[in-house]
Design an enzyme around this catalytic site. Sequence first.
Site: not given
Length: 269
Positions: A95-100, A102, A104, A236
Amino acid sequence: MAPHPVTTKTYASRAASHPNSTARRLLETMERKKTNLCVSVDVTKSAEILDIVRQVAPYVCMVKTHIDIVEDFTIDLAHELRRLADELDFVIFEDRKFADIGNTVELQYSSGVHKIASWSHLTNAHVVPGPGIITGLGAAGKPLGNALILLAEMSSAGNLASGEYTEKAVQMAREAGLDWVVGFIAMHRVDKADDPDFLVITPGVGLDVRGDGRGQQYRTPHEVVHDSGCDVIIVGRGIYKNKDAVAAEAKRYQEAGWKAYEERLQRTA
């Protein structure tokens, strides 16, 4: 277009026609193990993570990690999680939730300390940066047979993932193709009747409480799977807060989620 109707198709029938190998594996596991439960293992020690995973494994289709909170992380933990996934039959969702941008996110996904793409079958991303984030993650993940889901909605009070943001997330998924973007984190079915067969994976599920005092809001498995038509429930702390009842709680959620799914199948199309 009308909102997507709550599907009465089985997980098995959906697996048979899905173009992404990770999504197929997930759907086949759900059908085989009779579970739509994902356990989110949000603890900070490697040994505790592995202990919880071993206890919940009979009852889950997926295990969700936040690998960057692990205080004693080594790549051996990731390798052991992958081995357990194969041995005990579940999918790993980081559950990294990438937000940058492409370039990076491609490096964040493939490189660094965690090397997420090498061991996690599934990861996710915000769509704030635009479609370049999907392309960047795909450069690292698609050749490995991995899958991506997009954050279309969130379960925390006051979040901004709604309205136009949600619509943009769905549009980006359509344009990316189901062979890479396989669905969404969302509270409801956010796709349309003529969309591809997206998976909807839903956090904020609880049987005993409605909130945690920190903005998290909970709904029951029946509300999520039966009423809202979602596919996978994420649970969880409700499962492992009592260390003496981890397996029993996982079984309780597995049974509740599967019952909601079976009742959904009984609806007339």
